[in-house]
Scaffold this active site. Structure first.
Site, PDB file in Angstrom:
ATOM      1  CB  SER A 102      -0.962  -0.057   1.185  1.00 26.27           C
ATOM      2  OG  SER A 102      -1.999   0.871   1.049  1.00 26.27           O
ATOM      3  CG  ASP A 240      -6.235  -4.314  -3.218  1.00 18.51           C
ATOM      4  OD1 ASP A 240      -6.405  -3.280  -2.554  1.00 18.51           O
ATOM      5  OD2 ASP A 240      -5.216  -5.024  -3.158  1.00 18.51           O
ATOM      6  CG  HIS A 267      -5.634  -2.665   0.690  1.00 16.89           C
ATOM      7  ND1 HIS A 267      -5.024  -2.349  -0.504  1.00 16.89           N
ATOM      8  CD2 HIS A 267      -5.017  -1.913   1.638  1.00 16.89           C
ATOM      9  CE1 HIS A 267      -4.086  -1.436  -0.292  1.00 16.89           C
ATOM     10  NE2 HIS A 267      -4.060  -1.162   0.996  1.00 16.89           N
TER      11      HIS A 267
END
Length: 289
Positions: A102, A240, A267
């Site tokens: 991320s 995601d 995610h």
């Protein structure tokens, strides 16, 4: 297996690290957690990669076990890239694989594009390499939520009530769809909540995953991805917030790269499909030792 942990000085304070020493003959992998400000806590299960190589976790300044200075001028991307350089230097990581997740992919890309050497490969796990593109993707994702949830989100953002309980509850609905689809949530996420650095997150990103107001709002390195020459693996979950479409687009711009989509994840495939995630990551690292 030997584990070493401690603190090191960086700009603004001390950061905590833990090294699982693993097999020294294989290249170490350093884990860059998400956020900004999420800490290594939910990713600590990746220590199983130490069966084959050293694995290094560290909590970036402002979260986790690291210092949490009250100085918003520290929460800038270039300070975090400098921090990563200092961690590498302190641990004598001359050759290293990087696994960013991320926001950790934002950090990994900025670090690589600064011209560093000794990085053998990089994993962009659920990547955020363009904040404007991320915002566009989340705008589409929001439209998949129940209309009443969308209405609450819109009204709270317009009226400046993003710190309200109403907004937080509506945010949880977004998270159930696009962040972690496991029900109930894994205990590690609940236990890890106190380790988050809220000030860092709000300063750099904003009040939520899908409402970008912080100083990363204009970050976009897509035009520079062609300059990343090391082997690169892009991964994401089918559901995601780092969408498969955007993830594939980033990969298409990166010369030596491939993509893997985890079909049953949002995610957090390292929690949602742990066994498959470890298998895919481990295989890529072995290939590029």
């Amino acid at each position: 297996m030997a584990v070493k942990e401690g603190f090191m000085e960086v700009t603004g304070g001390k950061v905590w690290y833990r090294m699982h020493e693993g097999k020294q003959e294989n290249t170490p992998v350093i884990i860059l957690h998400g956020g900004p400000g999420s800490s290594h806590y939910s990713m600590q299960g990746l220590d199983v990669l130490a069966e084959e190589r050293p694995v290094i976790f560290y909590d970036q300044l402002g979260c986790g076990n690291s210092d949490r200075p009250d100085d918003e001028s520290l929460w800038k991307l270039d300070r975090f890239t400098d921090e990563l350089a200092k961690v590498r230097e302190a641990l004598n990581l001359k050759k290293v694989h990087i696994l960013g997740h991320s926001w950790g992919t934002t950090l990994a890309a900025a670090y690589l594009l600064s011209g560093v050497t000794g990085v053998q490969s990089v994993i962009f796990s659920s990547p955020c390499l363009s904040a404007p593109k991320w915002a566009e993707d989340q705008e589409r994702n929001r439209k998949l939520l129940p209309e009443d949830v969308q209405k609450i989100l819109r009204e709270c953002e317009i009226s400046g009530r993003t710190d309200s309980e109403e907004y937080k509850e509506a945010t949880k609905e977004f998270n159930r769809h696009f962040v972690c689809r496991l029900d109930p949530l894994p205990e590690i996420l609940i236990e890890g909540a106190p380790y988050r650095g809220t000030n860092v997150y709000q300063t750099m990103w904003g009040p939520s995953e899908f409402y970008v107001t912080g100083n990363l709002k204009e970050f976009d390195c897509t035009r520079e991805l062609g300059n990343i020459s090391v082997p690169s693996l892009y991964t994401c979950g089918r559901y995601d917030e780092a969408t498969p479409e955007s993830t594939g687009y980033y990969s298409s711009l990166t010369p030596v790269s491939s993509v893997h989509v985890f079909e049953h994840s949002a995610h957090m495939p390292y929690l949602e499909e742990t066994e498959e995630y470890i298998k895919v990551i481990g295989s890529f690292l072995r290939k590029n030792d």
